[in-house]
Write an enzyme that holds these catalytic residues in place. Structure first.
Site, mmCIF file in Angstrom:
data_model
loop_
_atom_site.group_PDB
_atom_site.id
_atom_site.type_symbol
_atom_site.label_atom_id
_atom_site.label_comp_id
_atom_site.label_asym_id
_atom_site.label_seq_id
_atom_site.Cartn_x
_atom_site.Cartn_y
_atom_site.Cartn_z
ATOM 1 N N LYS A 1 -11.851 46.929 131.559
ATOM 2 C CA LYS A 1 -12.089 47.481 133.156
ATOM 3 C C LYS A 1 -10.895 47.217 133.807
ATOM 4 C CE LYS A 1 -17.080 46.683 133.067
ATOM 5 N NZ LYS A 1 -18.258 45.544 133.311
ATOM 6 N N HIS B 1 -19.735 29.737 131.661
ATOM 7 C CA HIS B 1 -21.111 30.135 131.163
ATOM 8 C C HIS B 1 -22.142 29.366 131.900
ATOM 9 C CE1 HIS B 1 -18.227 29.678 127.901
ATOM 10 N NE2 HIS B 1 -18.704 30.441 127.479
#
Length: 118
Positions: A62, A104
């Protein structure tokens, strides 16, 4: 000067399901060097590693402005630890001028990539 920013988030359960089914997904996402790190891990840490690398590679594509496709595949991108253990980006074997951050929780992995242009 910043030349691109990418961000991605993925659910750990989705990655675990794909990885438990077969090694096909893992082989499509991780380079040989990354798979060596993956093999040293166990249990839930493997899922975190795979999901984190998946998110980081999506974020890099991206930031690059191409997305994943013919000019930028998952295996063109490697995220390996630097001398301090922090993730470092490589594209087609060359170091990338930029930054990657991977995180995470119990349910998701997320990554952000910032690319620089001299």
């Amino acid at each position: 000067m910043i030349s691109g920013i990418g961000l991605d988030i993925t659910e750990l359960d989705r990655i675990a399901e794909l990885d438990n089914k077969s090694d096909k997904f893992r082989n499509r996402i991780l380079t040989t060097e990354e798979q060596q790190y993956y093999q040293k891990l166990s249990g839930h840490r493997r899922v975190e590693f795979l999901a984190g690398r998946f998110a980081a590679k999506e974020a890099y594509a991206k930031a690059l402005g191409t997305g994943i496709g013919p000019t930028c595949s998952f295996l063109d991108i490697a995220i390996l630890p630097n001398e301090k253990g922090a993730p470092f980006l490589y594209f087609k074997g060359k170091a990338v001028d930029g930054f990657v951050s991977i995180t995470h929780t119990k349910k998701v992995a997320a990554a952000q990539v910032i690319l620089q242009k001299m």
